[in-house]
Write an enzyme that holds these catalytic residues in place. Structure first.
Site, PDB file in Angstrom:
ATOM      1  N   GLN A 163      -4.004  -7.716 -10.525  1.00 48.03           N
ATOM      2  CA  GLN A 163      -5.220  -7.014 -10.931  1.00 48.03           C
ATOM      3  C   GLN A 163      -6.018  -7.810 -11.964  1.00 48.03           C
ATOM      4  O   GLN A 163      -7.227  -7.653 -12.066  1.00 48.03           O
ATOM      5  CB  GLN A 163      -4.821  -5.644 -11.496  1.00 48.03           C
ATOM      6  CG  GLN A 163      -5.984  -4.778 -11.956  1.00 48.03           C
ATOM      7  CD  GLN A 163      -5.509  -3.528 -12.664  1.00 48.03           C
ATOM      8  OE1 GLN A 163      -4.316  -3.313 -12.825  1.00 48.03           O
ATOM      9  NE2 GLN A 163      -6.434  -2.703 -13.095  1.00 48.03           N
ATOM     10  N   LYS A 178       5.652   2.202 -14.036  1.00 42.84           N
ATOM     11  CA  LYS A 178       5.544   3.199 -12.966  1.00 42.84           C
ATOM     12  C   LYS A 178       6.893   3.258 -12.262  1.00 42.84           C
ATOM     13  O   LYS A 178       7.200   2.396 -11.428  1.00 42.84           O
ATOM     14  CB  LYS A 178       4.460   2.797 -11.960  1.00 42.84           C
ATOM     15  CG  LYS A 178       3.069   2.634 -12.585  1.00 42.84           C
ATOM     16  CD  LYS A 178       2.514   1.280 -12.245  1.00 42.84           C
ATOM     17  CE  LYS A 178       1.192   0.934 -12.876  1.00 42.84           C
ATOM     18  NZ  LYS A 178       0.634   1.707 -13.913  1.00 42.84           N
ATOM     19  N   ASP A 197      18.740  10.966  -7.951  1.00 38.07           N
ATOM     20  CA  ASP A 197      20.055  10.842  -7.322  1.00 38.07           C
ATOM     21  C   ASP A 197      19.854  11.027  -5.823  1.00 38.07           C
ATOM     22  O   ASP A 197      18.949  11.732  -5.376  1.00 38.07           O
ATOM     23  CB  ASP A 197      21.037  11.870  -7.886  1.00 38.07           C
ATOM     24  CG  ASP A 197      20.678  13.288  -7.496  1.00 38.07           C
ATOM     25  OD1 ASP A 197      21.381  13.877  -6.663  1.00 38.07           O
ATOM     26  OD2 ASP A 197      19.669  13.807  -8.024  1.00 38.07           O
ATOM     27  N   ASP A 241       0.830  -1.202   0.000  1.00 40.68           N
ATOM     28  CA  ASP A 241       0.000   0.000   0.000  1.00 40.68           C
ATOM     29  C   ASP A 241       0.869   1.260   0.000  1.00 40.68           C
ATOM     30  O   ASP A 241       2.069   1.212   0.236  1.00 40.68           O
ATOM     31  CB  ASP A 241      -0.998  -0.017   1.165  1.00 40.68           C
ATOM     32  CG  ASP A 241      -1.879  -1.261   1.124  1.00 40.68           C
ATOM     33  OD1 ASP A 241      -2.424  -1.550   0.043  1.00 40.68           O
ATOM     34  OD2 ASP A 241      -1.995  -1.968   2.142  1.00 40.68           O
ATOM     35  N   HIS A 244      -5.532  -1.439  -2.957  1.00 34.07           N
ATOM     36  CA  HIS A 244      -4.430  -2.259  -2.436  1.00 34.07           C
ATOM     37  C   HIS A 244      -3.377  -2.415  -3.523  1.00 34.07           C
ATOM     38  O   HIS A 244      -3.688  -2.810  -4.643  1.00 34.07           O
ATOM     39  CB  HIS A 244      -4.938  -3.631  -1.991  1.00 34.07           C
ATOM     40  CG  HIS A 244      -3.825  -4.554  -1.578  1.00 34.07           C
ATOM     41  ND1 HIS A 244      -2.991  -4.265  -0.517  1.00 34.07           N
ATOM     42  CD2 HIS A 244      -3.383  -5.732  -2.088  1.00 34.07           C
ATOM     43  CE1 HIS A 244      -2.081  -5.236  -0.402  1.00 34.07           C
ATOM     44  NE2 HIS A 244      -2.299  -6.130  -1.343  1.00 34.07           N
ATOM     45  N   LYS A 280       0.737  -6.310  -8.668  1.00 39.94           N
ATOM     46  CA  LYS A 280       1.307  -7.158  -9.713  1.00 39.94           C
ATOM     47  C   LYS A 280       2.510  -7.841  -9.086  1.00 39.94           C
ATOM     48  O   LYS A 280       3.651  -7.421  -9.274  1.00 39.94           O
ATOM     49  CB  LYS A 280       1.743  -6.328 -10.928  1.00 39.94           C
ATOM     50  CG  LYS A 280       0.597  -5.539 -11.590  1.00 39.94           C
ATOM     51  CD  LYS A 280       0.559  -4.123 -11.132  1.00 39.94           C
ATOM     52  CE  LYS A 280      -0.458  -3.254 -11.831  1.00 39.94           C
ATOM     53  NZ  LYS A 280      -1.796  -3.727 -12.000  1.00 39.94           N
ATOM     54  N   HIS A 282      -4.811  -3.946  -7.090  1.00 38.46           N
ATOM     55  CA  HIS A 282      -4.101  -3.409  -8.257  1.00 38.46           C
ATOM     56  C   HIS A 282      -2.684  -3.970  -8.319  1.00 38.46           C
ATOM     57  O   HIS A 282      -1.897  -3.620  -9.185  1.00 38.46           O
ATOM     58  CB  HIS A 282      -4.077  -1.872  -8.177  1.00 38.46           C
ATOM     59  CG  HIS A 282      -3.572  -1.204  -9.421  1.00 38.46           C
ATOM     60  ND1 HIS A 282      -2.305  -0.664  -9.521  1.00 38.46           N
ATOM     61  CD2 HIS A 282      -4.166  -0.994 -10.629  1.00 38.46           C
ATOM     62  CE1 HIS A 282      -2.146  -0.139 -10.732  1.00 38.46           C
ATOM     63  NE2 HIS A 282      -3.249  -0.333 -11.428  1.00 38.46           N
ATOM     64  N   HIS A 312       2.672   1.681 -19.334  1.00 39.78           N
ATOM     65  CA  HIS A 312       2.163   1.256 -18.030  1.00 39.78           C
ATOM     66  C   HIS A 312       3.251   1.220 -16.957  1.00 39.78           C
ATOM     67  O   HIS A 312       2.967   0.964 -15.796  1.00 39.78           O
ATOM     68  CB  HIS A 312       1.527  -0.134 -18.211  1.00 39.78           C
ATOM     69  CG  HIS A 312       0.468  -0.460 -17.223  1.00 39.78           C
ATOM     70  ND1 HIS A 312       0.515  -1.590 -16.430  1.00 39.78           N
ATOM     71  CD2 HIS A 312      -0.669   0.182 -16.869  1.00 39.78           C
ATOM     72  CE1 HIS A 312      -0.551  -1.632 -15.648  1.00 39.78           C
ATOM     73  NE2 HIS A 312      -1.290  -0.570 -15.900  1.00 39.78           N
ATOM     74  N   ASP A 337       7.877 -19.679  -2.724  1.00 38.93           N
ATOM     75  CA  ASP A 337       8.579 -20.376  -1.631  1.00 38.93           C
ATOM     76  C   ASP A 337       9.150 -19.425  -0.581  1.00 38.93           C
ATOM     77  O   ASP A 337      10.111 -19.787   0.122  1.00 38.93           O
ATOM     78  CB  ASP A 337       9.720 -21.247  -2.190  1.00 38.93           C
ATOM     79  CG  ASP A 337       9.223 -22.343  -3.127  1.00 38.93           C
ATOM     80  OD1 ASP A 337       8.043 -22.720  -3.018  1.00 38.93           O
ATOM     81  OD2 ASP A 337      10.006 -22.813  -3.970  1.00 38.93           O
TER      82      ASP A 337
END
Length: 810
Positions: free
Chosen positions: A522, A334, A339, A187, A406, A663, A661, A332, A668
């Protein structure tokens, strides 16, 4: 002919065609129309542009470049490294002549899978046949070479990451980097009262990190460069909103902060997706409300360089393909690159590069915490950031529920951060216009070269690799020739060079997995080549990425060996938008077909072993939702939603989905992928939406001899605490039957609470069973009493669209 499962890697080389005579024949009425169109607009005459493709049955898995003006003897000499998980009787090589409207079939050559299934190399000239399987004129042949490697021959299959020497995913543009540091974010913000006690190795406890606070600090402290790409960047949002954690200067919007930094002499460059629909008068917000034009206008005339960046096709596609790409697909990625000061070097002027990568755009509707309140923040942090695109006419003046958000993000330090910057430089060079990138060579006395931030002996060190979905239409510096492209870990297509390494990373991680996989995404649809032909022609769908099929085949392989393995998948209740709309219903239909394909695989494998077990003990799907009782002093809206609307019903029932939302995939508890890429064809294709992701592990925290107890384990446990509202000993081992049964049981109970008529208490947790049933043969059915999502008239199983093209919704 019998079909065989090809699960592994296929190495293929297409050399040349001999003795072609004349062009292919266009079929029927449409062919005549195309010929007339070409004649009228003066294209398609004269030159040949021959290319070849590879299909496994009806799934396209490779294609060569086009050879111009070699009508008799085109020579490609191109090699392919193809991940496969397909049932096929033949490997099919198709030769076509390209033109601006489409392509003309020359013929097809067939090699039976029987010939390659045993792993022997096949190198031969194969006859090219017409549609009736007769040799084409002149008896032309195509020279090809094939060798198939079964997945179990891969030394990493089922082994996890055996040691710190694991080299990362092969055949990729970016190599794995050592000596890195990674911060994991759940989040946009974590308040001080979210404190699960999660023990890690070495006597430490897991400490949650705060994404937007860290991004605010990173931008505020930059001295030379701030590079940002986004699907959406909204200048009017504030990054710092927690009144208990104020920051100096934290009360500014991100737009004002970036203007301030640029005025101080920092080079601030933004690449924001240019939503081509947003110029349409009828769509003032654009189909997806990205604020692209508002953002451009906000920065116009300032020192901030903001470029609206359309998703341009790579050069050379047909007119139809080019139109599809520029109007249907998005940028897409993001990322934020800055620096930063050197760690623990008091007073040093030296700077390094730090990058952020993940799922969170710097725009409205994204700020949230693990509590995901629907109503209780409407007079504070969400009063000026009310996001609810699932109801017509929703507004803060009419009250909640807002749509909680989320998401998952990461901060990357060390050599990996430079790879993220290089990705930005490639994109800016292609679409940014002016050459105003900071020349790091000129700052070599200030900004260090890529170097480790941690020693390999340090127990917190990470090895990280950068992955992308992108093509030469969006990134400069891709090699031209197929040989050079293959050398650089890229895939050459008919007319473009593609980086498809995100899909490769997922495939590799699934194949390596030993015990369990935890996915939050998503979207969840794909492997359409294996869908049932139930009202569709699967080969027309073209959602060909392998991830769902790889997951089900992994479970099948474990069932066959009598070993335990579990897959947990969290998706949103429905894709954002009006839930009964054609596009949302179409995506839900693809999702149902994907789940069904997987459950049929699992149930067949169980039956073959004589087991009558619940398939949800192997593969289980969840969504997130919240429900809150009304409290005194809550925000009271001045208006009400219209009667008998989804909005009114949800407000009265005091419930709504939490939008997933994320990804992300955890394998494991030792390996994690975080990025912008959804589990759909748009994100995994490489030539559709542009995407970026990181994949990493801590070499001192592998699940080789005992369970991994590093940051990735802590992060998963913290996510489960957020979703389930509790910690439990059984959660320490997600591969156990006790764990998956318990999580399924809790999510069933929470769904009952969420969907019940009355509400006496807040929902104790957010993880809800995805509201579907699985029939005895694996068919996906309605849960009794739940044809529609609560408060809506939207079918949970979706509805096939007869008018939206699959390329738009897959």
């Amino acid at each position: 002919m019998a079909q065989h499962l090809l699960h592994g890697t296929l190495h293929a080389t297409i050399y040349e065609v001999d003795a072609l005579h004349g062009g292919g024949v266009r079929q029927g009425f449409l062919g005549k129309i195309l010929a007339n169109v070409e004649e009228t607009i003066g294209v398609g005459k004269g030159e040949t542009q021959l290319y070849a493709t590879i299909d496994l049955q009806k799934a396209r898995v490779g294609r060569t470049r086009k050879i111009k003006n070699e009508p008799k003897n085109p020579k490609w000499y191109e090699s392919f490294h193809i991940y496969c998980a397909h049932l096929a009787s033949d490997i099919i090589f198709t030769v076509k002549d390209d033109n601006p409207i489409g392509a003309t079939l020359i013929g097809r050559a067939y090699i039976p899978v029987d010939q390659v299934i045993n792993g022997e190399e096949v190198d031969q000239w194969v006859e090219i046949l017409d549609n009736d399987r007769n040799p084409i004129q002149g008896g032309s042949k195509i020279h090809v070479k094939l060798q198939y490697f079964h997945v179990e021959e891969d030394r990493n299959w089922n082994m996890g990451i055996k040691s710190a020497k694991f080299p990362g995913v092969p055949y990729t543009f970016f190599s794995q980097r050592q000596g890195c540091k990674v911060s994991l974010y759940q989040d946009a913000h974590i308040p001080d009262n979210f404190v699960p006690r999660i023990p890690l190795a070495g006597g430490k406890n897991y400490e949650p990190q705060r994404c937007w606070e860290d991004i605010f600090d990173a931008i505020s402290n930059a001295k030379h460069l701030i590079y940002i790409t986004g699907w959406s960047v909204y200048a009017e949002i504030a990054l710092v909103r927690d009144s208990r954690r104020p920051k100096p200067g934290g009360d500014v919007t991100i737009g004002e902060l970036l203007k301030k930094k640029a005025s101080e002499g920092v080079r601030v460059l933004l690449l924001v997706w240019d939503d081509r629909t947003s110029v349409d008068v009828l769509k003032k917000d654009g189909l997806m409300a990205t604020h692209d034009e508002e953002t451009e206008n906000f920065f116009r005339g300032s020192d901030v360089h903001c470029i609206l960046c359309p998703r341009n096709p790579d050069d050379g596609g047909s007119i139809v393909q080019s139109l599809q790409i520029s109007t249907m697909f998005t940028h897409h990625q993001k990322i934020v690159v800055v620096d930063s000061e050197m760690p623990s070097r008091g007073g040093s002027e030296m700077r390094r590069i730090v990058s952020f990568v993940g799922g969170i755009d710097l725009c409205d509707g994204r700020y949230d915490t693990p509590f995901h309140s629907l109503f209780r923040t409407l007079d504070t942090v969400h009063h000026d950031d009310f996001h609810q695109p699932n109801f017509t006419g929703a507004a803060i003046t009419k009250g909640g529920p807002r749509e909680p958000w989320h998401d998952i993000h990461s901060r990357l330090e060390g050599p990996i951060a430079w790879d993220v910057m290089y990705n930005f430089e490639q994109r800016w060079s292609k679409q940014g216009g002016k050459d105003i990138l900071v020349k790091l060579r000129d700052l070599s006395d200030i900004i260090i070269t890529p170097s480790p931030v941690m020693f390999q002996e340090d127990h917190d060190v990470w090895n990280v690799q950068l992955f992308r979905s992108i093509d030469g239409g969006a990134a400069a510096g891709f090699p031209e020739s197929p040989e050079a492209a293959a050398e650089a870990g890229l895939v050459s297509g008919k007319d473009n060079i593609i980086d498809r390494s995100i899909q490769d990373a997922y495939i590799h991680a699934i194949r390596r997995a030993k015990d369990f996989i935890y996915v939050e995404n998503q979207y969840f649809l794909g492997s359409s080549f294996a869908w049932a032909a139930d009202g569709i022609t699967p080969e027309d769908i073209n959602a060909l990425h392998l991830i769902p099929k790889e997951l089900s085949l992994k479970i099948v392989s474990k069932i066959e060996k009598g070993e335990k393995f579990r897959v947990y998948v969290v998706v949103p209740m429905w894709p954002e938008g009006l839930p009964e709309s054609g596009s949302v219903q179409a995506i839900l239909d693809w999702q149902r077909r994907t789940m069904e394909m997987m459950y049929k695989d699992v149930i067949q494998a169980l039956r073959a072993q004589g087991l009558e077990e619940d398939p949800r003990n192997y593969l289980t799907f969840f969504c997130l939702g919240n429900r809150e009782v009304k409290k005194d002093g809550e925000y009271e809206p001045a208006e009400k939603p219209d009667p008998d609307t989804d909005y009114m019903r949800a407000q009265e029932a005091r419930r709504f989905m939490i939008y997933v939302h994320t990804k992300m995939m955890i394998v494991d508890d030792e390996y994690i992928i975080i990025g912008s890429a959804n589990i759909n064809q748009r994100s995994m294709d490489g030539a559709r939406d542009s995407e970026i992701a990181m994949g990493g592990y801590q070499p001192h925290h592998l699940s080789h001899r005992q369970p991994a107890r590093g940051q990735i384990h802590g992060f998963r446990m913290s996510l489960w605490y957020e979703h389930l509202g509790m910690l439990d000993e059984t959660f320490l081992d997600p591969s156990s039957l006790e764990c998956i049964e318990k999580v399924n049981r809790i999510s069933d109970k929470y769904w009952d609470f969420y969907s019940s008529e009355s509400l006496e208490h807040d929902l104790p947790g957010h993880l809800l069973r995805y509201p579907i049933g699985v029939a005895s043969e694996g068919d996906i059915t309605e849960l009794p009493g739940f044809e529609f999502f609560p408060d809506t008239k939207a079918r949970i199983l979706g509805t096939k669209s007869d008018y939206l093209p699959p390329i738009l919704t897959t």
